[in-house]
Design a protein around this motif. Structure first.
Motif, PDB file in Angstrom:
ATOM      1  N   SER A   1       2.542   6.378  -9.708  1.00 28.40           N
ATOM      2  CA  SER A   1       2.389   5.627 -10.956  1.00 28.40           C
ATOM      3  C   SER A   1       3.668   4.936 -11.392  1.00 28.40           C
TER       4      SER A   1
ATOM      5  N   GLY B   1       0.794  -1.221   0.000  1.00 30.76           N
ATOM      6  CA  GLY B   1       0.000   0.000   0.000  1.00 30.76           C
ATOM      7  C   GLY B   1       0.823   1.266   0.000  1.00 30.76           C
TER       8      GLY B   1
ATOM      9  N   GLU C   1      -3.691  -2.832  -7.217  1.00 24.87           N
ATOM     10  CA  GLU C   1      -4.814  -2.224  -6.504  1.00 24.87           C
ATOM     11  C   GLU C   1      -6.167  -2.715  -6.994  1.00 24.87           C
ATOM     12  N   ASN C   2      -6.198  -3.350  -8.168  1.00 24.40           N
ATOM     13  CA  ASN C   2      -7.460  -3.867  -8.685  1.00 24.40           C
ATOM     14  C   ASN C   2      -7.248  -5.199  -9.415  1.00 24.40           C
TER      15      ASN C   2
ATOM     16  N   VAL D   1      -0.167  -0.168 -11.064  1.00 24.29           N
ATOM     17  CA  VAL D   1      -1.204   0.283 -10.137  1.00 24.29           C
ATOM     18  C   VAL D   1      -2.462  -0.569 -10.290  1.00 24.29           C
TER      19      VAL D   1
ATOM     20  N   GLU E   1       6.472  -4.602  -7.106  1.00 26.11           N
ATOM     21  CA  GLU E   1       5.677  -3.395  -6.885  1.00 26.11           C
ATOM     22  C   GLU E   1       6.546  -2.149  -6.897  1.00 26.11           C
TER      23      GLU E   1
ATOM     24  N   ARG F   1       0.644   3.361  -3.211  1.00 23.33           N
ATOM     25  CA  ARG F   1      -0.646   3.895  -3.671  1.00 23.33           C
ATOM     26  C   ARG F   1      -0.487   5.355  -4.116  1.00 23.33           C
ATOM     27  N   GLY F   2      -1.063   5.639  -5.268  1.00 18.99           N
ATOM     28  CA  GLY F   2      -1.011   6.998  -5.786  1.00 18.99           C
ATOM     29  C   GLY F   2       0.269   7.332  -6.516  1.00 18.99           C
TER      30      GLY F   2
END
Length: 597
Positions: A272, A266, A537-538, A533, A512, A269-270
């Motif tokens: 790229s 995490g 994250e998805n 990302v 990551e 996150r945010g």
């Protein structure tokens, strides 16, 4: 007679020295610790810290002609260092058991796994062969070996790495030892198998009340398994305490560095693009620019690579290993695309197929405007200068008889890019570039650490000014801080030289950090591909979610949680003659994010 409160293991002032060049060199210095029943103590540190030597001293497995041990090692009040060798043989396996890092070197390839476990039961418990077989099957069931009764007569090579490690755990627990020493038991395993093994050790510990001494360099694993932690550096204990305290308020600079190199899920996150590790002196900014090129440097279309299977007296072809099956992807200039998946998924074969180190069976590979599969040998040799590889084991990649100067200048001279003076100058410059000194050019590979040898391999790859580097598990064998340093170096080189990386790994935490895009492989096929990302994250494919859920989280609060990862071996990629793979269809979830349906 020991008291009721006596620790299972008490070590006092343990010192271990080895004789080198007519001198005694201490590698463990005045180590003291206690370990209670049902408790897990992690000894953590990098290569050379003395943690594995400590475990070998406890088991009395060191060669005493070259080693000297002082202090005391008390198991339930009995000093193991004062026992005779015959008495110690009764202790090993019976009261103290050990799981080693590489199960294939610990298991005898000439005997079935059932025989090897039953042998310990027969020798120590004095039971019949039939009773030993029944108990062995019970143990294999306990460590979640599927179809345990049927696999009793299988040999070690019939098992995957994770299943072999389960066999080693069954063997270690056969006699219900009071103390289990686990020496890097998950380091060589894929992330999903690692999760299964950690869950298994937790479960068995709860059932048997075993004290566990867990030796590792991975702080993420420490957070998930250890009640208390002892940190070692070059033979000294630099810090000890509860795992929660070690992580929340580390006192030693070395401990803080170890924790800083554990990727936090995490934390990206945010962000790229790739990001460097927060090591002392390293900045946290994204170190590789966003990719803006329109034309791919590498374009792979419907690539398949198969290896024939031959059986029988006349070596008749009976099938094929479908190592890579109909995969397609692009790699842009200055981009990092990571291929991830467990052992046997085909990611390394993909990298070798791109450079024609193995022969592709079908498909197209276009690199920098050239059709790689159609090139003549001289043309391919020339093209390989722009497409270099860095392998997992830097020591195996370097000729021990060649100095660093010879190793670096040989490809430059072979490709006739300049004379010896130009080659020597460039070698010195690149050695400085990768964080070493030009004064080291006269040294040989054995005079360097593993991390330094990998830096030399990177410098060698850069000697030919490549446009792309295929990094095949290039940091998997390195200590955690060295791994972080190499990743930071690769990102710095990408920014300054515009390199493209095909980064092959099973380490999702490292992936990551370094990736622009990620392709997930399973049984030779890409099951999901997209921006980093999107994948992290998805995740859309079940297998991608399984990989991500298996990454150790550096949070001691999760110590008693279990992932409950499904226990299974990867399906075999061997197919019969005439097998026709089904046509795969992909769905675009978001821009550039594709998942197999």
């Amino acid at each position: 007679m020991s008291s009721a409160t006596e620790p299972t293991l008490r070590i006092e002032n343990l010192t271990v020295a080895f004789r080198t060049d007519d001198q005694w060199r201490e590698v463990v210095k005045n180590l003291s610790l206690t370990l209670n029943a049902g408790e897990t103590l992690a000894i953590v540190g990098e290569s050379g810290s003395g943690k594995s030597v400590t475990s070998m001293a406890i088991m009395r497995l060191l060669n005493m002609r070259h080693a000297r041990i002082s202090g005391s090692v008390l198991l339930n009040g009995v000093d193991l260092l004062k026992l005779s060798e015959s008495a110690m043989r009764d202790i090993r396996g019976n009261a103290v058991a050990m799981i080693f890092q590489e199960p294939m070197t610990s298991l005898n390839p000439s005997f079935t796994i059932g025989h090897q476990i039953a042998e310990a039961l027969i020798n120590h418990r004095r039971i019949s062969k039939r009773a030993a077989r029944e108990e062995t099957i019970r143990l294999l069931d306990k460590v979640r070996i599927p179809d345990a009764a049927k696999r009793f007569d299988d040999y070690p090579h019939h098992f995957s790495g994770g299943m072999r490690q389960r066999v080693m755990i069954a063997m270690a627990l056969a006699l219900r030892p009071k103390l289990l020493i686990a020496d890097e038991p998950t380091t060589a395993l894929d992330v999903t198998i690692q999760g299964q093994i950690l869950d298994l050790i937790k479960t068995l510990q709860e059932e048997e009340g075993t004290a566990v001494l867990f030796i590792t360099h991975d702080m993420g694993v420490v957070a998930e398994v250890a009640d208390r932690t002892l940190v070692m550096y070059q033979g000294d204990v630099v810090e000890t305490g509860t795992t929660a305290a070690i992580f929340s308020t580390p006192a030693a600079d070395y401990t803080r560095t170890l924790i800083a190199t554990v990727p936090q899920p995490g934390a990206m996150r945010g962000i790229s693009g790739p990001q460097k590790f927060a090591l002392p002196g390293a900045e946290l900014e994204a170190t590789a620019p966003s990719v803006t090129a329109q034309q791919p440097l590498l374009s792979v279309k419907n690539l398949s690579t198969r290896f024939s299977v031959h059986e029988g007296l006349f070596s008749r072809k009976t099938g094929a290993v479908h190592a890579v099956e109909n995969i397609s992807f692009d790699l842009m200039p200055g981009e990092t695309l990571s291929l991830v998946g467990e052992s046997g998924c085909g990611k390394s074969t993909t990298g070798r197929s791109l450079t024609r180190l193995v022969k592709a069976s079908a498909g197209q590979i276009n690199f920098d405007g050239h059709d790689v599969l159609q090139l003549s040998n001289p043309e391919l040799r020339q093209l390989r200068s722009a497409m270099q590889m860095i392998f997992q084991d830097p020591f195996a990649s370097l000729n021990p008889r060649m100095s660093v100067m010879e190793a670096l200048t040989e490809p430059f001279l072979q490709h006739r890019l300049g004379d010896k003076a130009a080659a020597a100058h460039k070698a010195g410059t690149l050695l400085e570039r990768v964080g070493l000194s030009a004064g080291m050019l006269k040294r040989y590979p054995h005079e360097f650490s593993g991390g330094q040898r990998q830096r030399i391999c990177i410098a060698r790859a850069l000697m030919l000014d490549p446009k792309m580097i295929i990094a095949d598990e290039s940091v998997s064998a390195l200590d955690v801080t060295v791994k972080a340093q190499i990743i930071n170096l690769l990102l710095d080189l990408q920014r300054s030289l515009g390199l493209s990386y095909l980064f092959i790994s099973h380490d999702m935490a490292v992936v990551e950090r370094i990736s622009h895009r990620v392709a997930v492989m399973l049984l030779g096929e890409i099951v999901e591909i997209g921006p980093r990302v999107a994948i992290f994250e998805n995740p859309q494919h079940e297998y991608t979610r399984k990989l991500l859920s298996s990454v150790p989280v550096p949070d001691p609060a999760r110590r008693h949680l279990k992932r409950n990862v499904e226990i299974r071996e990867l399906t075999s990629p061997v197919r019969a003659l005439g097998f026709v793979p089904e046509t795969r269809h992909y769905r675009e979830v978001s821009a550039g994010h594709w998942v197999m349906q």
